[in-house]
Structures are given as structure tokens and as C-alpha cells.
Scaffold this motif. Sequence first.
Motif, mmCIF file in Angstrom:
data_model
loop_
_atom_site.group_PDB
_atom_site.id
_atom_site.type_symbol
_atom_site.label_atom_id
_atom_site.label_comp_id
_atom_site.label_asym_id
_atom_site.label_seq_id
_atom_site.Cartn_x
_atom_site.Cartn_y
_atom_site.Cartn_z
ATOM 1 N N ASN A 17 11.817 0.067 4.615
ATOM 2 C CA ASN A 17 11.802 -1.065 3.669
ATOM 3 C C ASN A 17 10.726 -1.985 3.723
ATOM 4 N N HIS A 18 9.906 -2.107 2.735
ATOM 5 C CA HIS A 18 8.762 -2.963 2.748
ATOM 6 C C HIS A 18 9.017 -4.353 3.214
ATOM 7 N N LEU A 19 10.054 -4.904 2.932
ATOM 8 C CA LEU A 19 10.467 -6.194 3.291
ATOM 9 C C LEU A 19 10.822 -6.450 4.654
ATOM 10 N N GLY A 40 9.834 -4.307 6.828
ATOM 11 C CA GLY A 40 8.624 -3.937 7.551
ATOM 12 C C GLY A 40 7.839 -5.300 8.089
ATOM 13 N N HIS A 41 7.752 -6.185 7.129
ATOM 14 C CA HIS A 41 7.033 -7.321 7.377
ATOM 15 C C HIS A 41 7.621 -8.018 8.694
ATOM 16 N N PHE A 42 8.936 -8.120 8.835
ATOM 17 C CA PHE A 42 9.336 -8.884 10.084
ATOM 18 C C PHE A 42 8.834 -8.385 11.293
ATOM 19 N N ILE A 85 8.331 -14.620 3.559
ATOM 20 C CA ILE A 85 7.543 -15.305 2.671
ATOM 21 C C ILE A 85 6.188 -14.599 2.042
ATOM 22 N N SER A 86 6.357 -13.992 1.017
ATOM 23 C CA SER A 86 5.354 -13.149 0.256
ATOM 24 C C SER A 86 5.051 -13.384 -1.007
ATOM 25 N N GLY A 87 4.168 -12.348 -1.679
ATOM 26 C CA GLY A 87 4.046 -12.716 -3.088
ATOM 27 C C GLY A 87 5.236 -12.408 -3.940
ATOM 28 N N THR A 108 -0.205 -10.261 6.268
ATOM 29 C CA THR A 108 -0.431 -9.672 4.862
ATOM 30 C C THR A 108 0.014 -8.224 5.062
ATOM 31 N N ASP A 109 -0.084 -7.440 3.932
ATOM 32 C CA ASP A 109 0.482 -5.989 3.896
ATOM 33 C C ASP A 109 -0.428 -5.161 4.748
ATOM 34 N N ASN A 110 0.172 -4.628 5.867
ATOM 35 C CA ASN A 110 -0.504 -3.472 6.417
ATOM 36 C C ASN A 110 0.481 -2.604 6.868
HETATM 37 ZN ZN ZN Z 1 4.219 -7.276 1.758
#
Ligand code: ZN
Length: 358
Positions: free
Chosen positions: A113-115, A117-119, A159-161, A328-330
Motif C-alpha cells: 500500500n503506497h500510504l 510505504g511512505h512510513f 502528509i502527502s499530496g 517524496t515518492d520513491n
Molecule cells: Zn506518495
Amino acid sequence: MVILGIETSCDETAAAVLTNNNKRITILSNIVASSANLQAKYGGVIPEQAAREQIKSIIPVIETAINDSRLTISDIDSIAVTYGPGLIGSLLVGVETAKTLAFLWNKPLIPVNHLMGHFYANWIENSQTDYRLLTTAISEDGRQKTEDLPTFPCIGLLISGGHTDLLLFKNHGQYKYLGGTRDDASGECFDKCARLLGLPYPGGPAISKLAREGNPSAFDLPRPMIKSDDFEFSFSGLKTAVANLLHTSEVKKSSYTSEVKCNLAASIEQAIVDVLVAKTIKAAQTYKVNQIMVAGGVAANEKLVSELATRCKSLAVRLSVPPPELCTDNAAMIAAAAFFNYHPVNPLSLQADPSLAL
Ligand code: ZN
Ligand code: KG4
């Protein structure tokens, strides 16, 4: 174990190779190709165009990530891929490529899950860029090289776009959703206000750059829901307040000098930062947690990091913020998430899910 991560949820095409040694996750390669310059021409992301750029970049980006890692395909143990949420056209490029490679190379496929993933950018150790911030020892630039990783229980601020959410993590994969935005996300607010100010997309870095020269108390902007008795957010009213301000005689008469623009940028940034810091600290205090971790593109914001660090320090709460390039996204964060949430699926059955929730 070696994991190849693939991320294509929006306008970044990313691939990374990560490995683990005891519980330490390190980056062997991390490639991000962005079509943001192209999107900037149009003031935002055009989904069809973003997907076409993904198709052009996906194979070269994966090839470069593997070459840069100095490993070969046979060294890769698993493939992790973002399967949602995001733009369907963009997601499909990454998901279908990952499925094909997993099938052809006979590797386990781990959906991420992208969200979430950010963590996991907070759990990556990288000798060059590991300046994760700790309140016990904050360096002058606000981000600190450290051996420590986040601990549980922990408050997570995403906190993302597209998202602004607070979570209470009890362990990997175990969390309680505390609240989120009712309308615009904090990154979206940066982007929309930047557009009103005639600044390029993405708006966060553009506003932040001007804000350095401005006075954050020059304009009295609202801090929506800052005192509400919950962990919800609302940012659309702030954007409307900025739009209204731009139509007032005060701003018009000054014919919009660069000083006014810098003051507006600084006031917008301060209003967003105030709300994010207040609600995050309140969550840590309510749940008596002494660890906070921040994730998502807006976590690259210097003002937010320094104000949150100051509050955390005074409360003896530890703070973890990834280095800006991992906010940011990676794809490194996607591979890192797979190490801690290793649930392989049948490659042929995985479907992209554009509206996947946390
Ligand atoms: Zn993102
Ligand atoms: O996490 P991300 O790269 O993509 C999404 O998953 O949405 O976040 C992108 C968002 C954009 O809204 C962008 O304006 C914001 O992150 N952003 C920033 C900064 N860098 C990126 N916002 C404030 N300050 C920054 N330095």
C-alpha cells in the motif's frame, strides 16, 4: 534478503534495490524518474500523460536500479510493488510490469500500500543519507545521522499530496486510524495555494522557497480545526481564505510585489505547519506515546520539521523524519515496507486498486 521495489502510483517512475542485515535495511540503489517538469507546464498532473510517461520510463528505470546495485537478477529474492492508491493508468504500469517480472524470474511478489510505504522511509538506513532526526541530538540542519530506528508505540503522521492522516502504530502492520482530512490534504493545500500565487507545480517546495524571505505573521490566515476535539483536519478553508485575500484591495494595491508574495507564502506555510504540529503533538499526548514519525512529501518541509522537532524536544518525545529525498515518492520505501510486511501473493492474481485505503 534482497528486494526490488517498484513504485508508479502518480508521476514518478521509481525502482530501488534494498537489502537487510539483521534488522537494518540499506539501499543498494534508488532511481526516480519524474515527469513533474512536464506536469508543471500544465499546473498539475494529467493522469493520461503521467501514465504514458510511466510506460516510457519503467524498463530503463528498473534496469538502472539493478545495474546500480551491482547485483544481478539472480541475486534478487523478491519483488515489491505499489498496488494502490493512485492513478489507475500509472499504477497499472508498475503492477503489470512487476507481475510479469515475478512470473518470468520466478520470484515472490509482495503488494505494498503506497500510504503505508511512505512510513517505511523511516526504517531505511543509508550511510550517505541517513540523517533521521532525533530529539536527543538534533544537528544544525535539523536532521541527524543516527543509529536509532522508530520504536513502538508510535504516532504516525502521513502528509502527502492526497493524504493527511494520523495513526497510532502498535507494531508493524498493527495500527489504529485516529483521523484524517475531511477535504483537501496538506500537500494539496500547498499545491492549490501555489497555483493561486502563480507558482509552479509542485507547490510545496515553491511556497517553502519564497517563505524563507517572508514574514509568517504578515497575513492573518485561518488554522482550520486546530482546536477541534479530534484528530481530523480541514485545509480547503485555508485555500479559500488565500483566494479571498488575493481579491482584497490591500493585496491588489500593492500590485503584488515580490515582498507581498514572500509574506503570503510564509503565512500559508506557517498556517499549515501550525495545524500539523498541534494535532500531532496532541495525538502523542493523548495516547501517551513518546515516539512520532512523519512521512510523505510534505515531510520534506524544513519549517515543519524544525517546529515539530522543537516541540518534541521540550516534551522528550523522539521524532523520526526521513531525509527529504525519501519523503517524496520513491521505490526504496516500497521495498522497505515489504521487509516488515512480507506477504507474497500469486503474481497472476494481483490487481491495481486506485482507491485502496489505509
Ligand atoms: Zn506518495
Ligand atoms: O508523497 P508525495 O511525493 O506524493 C503523494 O503521494 O502525494 O507528496 C507530494 C506532495 C505535493 O503536494 C508537494 O507539494 C508536497 O508533497 N511537498 C512539499 C514539499 N516537498 C513536496 N510540501 C511542502 N514543503 C516541501 N518542501
